[in-house]
Design an enzyme around this catalytic site. Structure first.
Site, short mmCIF file in Angstrom:
data_model
loop_
_atom_site.label_atom_id
_atom_site.label_comp_id
_atom_site.label_asym_id
_atom_site.label_seq_id
_atom_site.Cartn_x
_atom_site.Cartn_y
_atom_site.Cartn_z
N ASN A 10 0.88 -1.17 0.00
CA ASN A 10 0.00 0.00 0.00
C ASN A 10 0.91 1.22 0.00
OD1 ASN A 10 -1.75 2.07 0.58
ND2 ASN A 10 -2.31 1.34 2.62
N LYS A 12 0.25 4.30 -0.31
CA LYS A 12 -0.33 5.51 0.30
C LYS A 12 -0.05 6.75 -0.57
CE LYS A 12 -0.06 3.17 4.69
NZ LYS A 12 0.08 3.24 6.12
N HIS A 94 -9.49 1.20 5.09
CA HIS A 94 -8.16 1.39 5.69
C HIS A 94 -8.28 2.37 6.86
CE1 HIS A 94 -4.04 2.54 6.35
NE2 HIS A 94 -3.72 1.38 5.78
N GLU A 96 -6.53 4.74 7.85
CA GLU A 96 -6.32 6.17 7.56
C GLU A 96 -7.56 6.79 6.93
OE1 GLU A 96 -2.65 5.40 5.55
OE2 GLU A 96 -1.83 4.82 7.50
N GLU A 164 -5.42 -4.87 10.63
CA GLU A 164 -4.38 -3.86 10.87
C GLU A 164 -4.69 -3.11 12.15
OE1 GLU A 164 -2.44 -2.70 6.88
OE2 GLU A 164 -4.25 -1.53 7.07
N GLY A 170 2.49 2.20 10.82
CA GLY A 170 3.46 3.27 10.66
C GLY A 170 4.14 3.68 11.95
N SER A 210 3.33 -2.19 10.39
CA SER A 210 4.78 -2.29 10.60
C SER A 210 5.33 -3.69 10.30
CB SER A 210 5.16 -1.84 12.01
OG SER A 210 4.78 -0.48 12.21
P1 PGA Z 1 2.82 0.16 7.70
O1 PGA Z 1 1.40 0.39 6.99
O2 PGA Z 1 3.38 -1.12 7.15
O3 PGA Z 1 3.65 1.37 7.30
O4 PGA Z 1 2.57 0.09 9.16
C1 PGA Z 1 0.52 -0.69 6.77
C2 PGA Z 1 -0.78 -0.18 6.19
O5 PGA Z 1 -1.23 0.89 6.60
O6 PGA Z 1 -1.38 -0.83 5.31
#
Ligand code: PGA
Length: 251
Positions: A10, A12, A94, A96, A164, A170, A210
């Protein structure tokens, strides 16, 4: 029930067009064939990335879409438009989008329905915030987000759930293998309750938050973890391919 692991990047809101093409080409060159590998670039790079991965076994994805087919919806992108560019899968829900963009659950549900009924593979993201985990609400939150899906979904291969935990995205903080397995097993039970056990056993459940080359194998080796949704580690060819390769042989 063997399930082919699915590792999706992803991207982003990152990368220029040129760097997105470079990343896509690097992944396409060496992506393992025995793991399903996907990339979800920002909308504006989807066409270029689609051309960069054409002919490889990398699946093209999108991070979001709108649920209407076309019309006066300024700024939005439909499933039909994504399909026209060769997109095979699309994320919904997601964290976010839920918590930063403030997308409500009913909109997430409409989008999930549009992605699946439009013929794409749906990666539906679920996960609790830290205060919800601390209040012992993890399973309730995850259950209600899985319940955004309609039982109209009838092909388990086109449904993927990404678990997640919001506190792990992140942040460099990952769920332990056991924490991930506990929630993944619960998600599978919830799917079996909505559909049936045979259906639930065929749905891939990715872990996200992460995930990186150092922790991927331990997580994906858990019986109900079928790959990963990767953010930060998906922005470099080496780290993303290392995660994809960690998923090999975990079936
Ligand atoms: P990350 O993001 O691996 O940077 O934690 C995962 C995601 O949001 O899909």
């Amino acid at each position: 029930m063997p399930r082919t692991p699915f590792v999706a990047g992803n991207w982003k809101m990152n990368l220029t067009k040129a760097s997105a093409i470079d990343l896509a080409k690097g992944i396409a060159k060496a992506a393992p064939a025995d793991v399903q590998v996907g990339v979800a670039p920002p909308f504006v790079h989807i066409d270029a990335v689609g051309q960069a991965v054409a002919g490889s076994n990398v699946h093209l994805g999108a991070q979001d879409c709108y649920f209407q087919k076309n019309g006066a919806f300024t700024g939005e992108i439909s499933v039909e438009m994504l399909k026209d560019l060769g997109v095979k899968f699309c994320l919904t829900g997601h964290s976010e989008r839920r918590h930063v963009i403030k997308e409500p659950s009913d909109l997430v549900a409409e989008k999930a329905d549009a992605v699946y009924s439009g013929g794409l593979t749906l990666i539906h993201c679920v996960g609790e915030k830290l205060e919800q985990r601390d209040a012992n609400e993890t399973l309730d939150v995850v259950r209600s987000q899985v319940n955004e899906l309609t039982s109209k979904i009838d092909d388990p291969h086109r449904l993927v759930i990404a678990y997640e935990p919001v506190w792990a995205i992140g942040t460099g903080r990952t769920a332990s293998d056991a924490q991930a397995q506990e929630v993944h097993a619960f998600i599978r039970e919830t799917l079996a309750f909505i559909w049936n056990k045979d259906f639930a056993d065929r749905v891939r459940i990715q872990y996200g938050g992460s995930m990186n080359p150092a922790n991927a194998r331990g997580l994906i080796n858990q019986p109900d973890v079928d790959g990963g949704l990767i953010g930060g580690a998906a922005l470099k060819v080496d780290t993303f391919l290392a995660v994809c390769n960690a998923a090999r042989g975990t079936i």
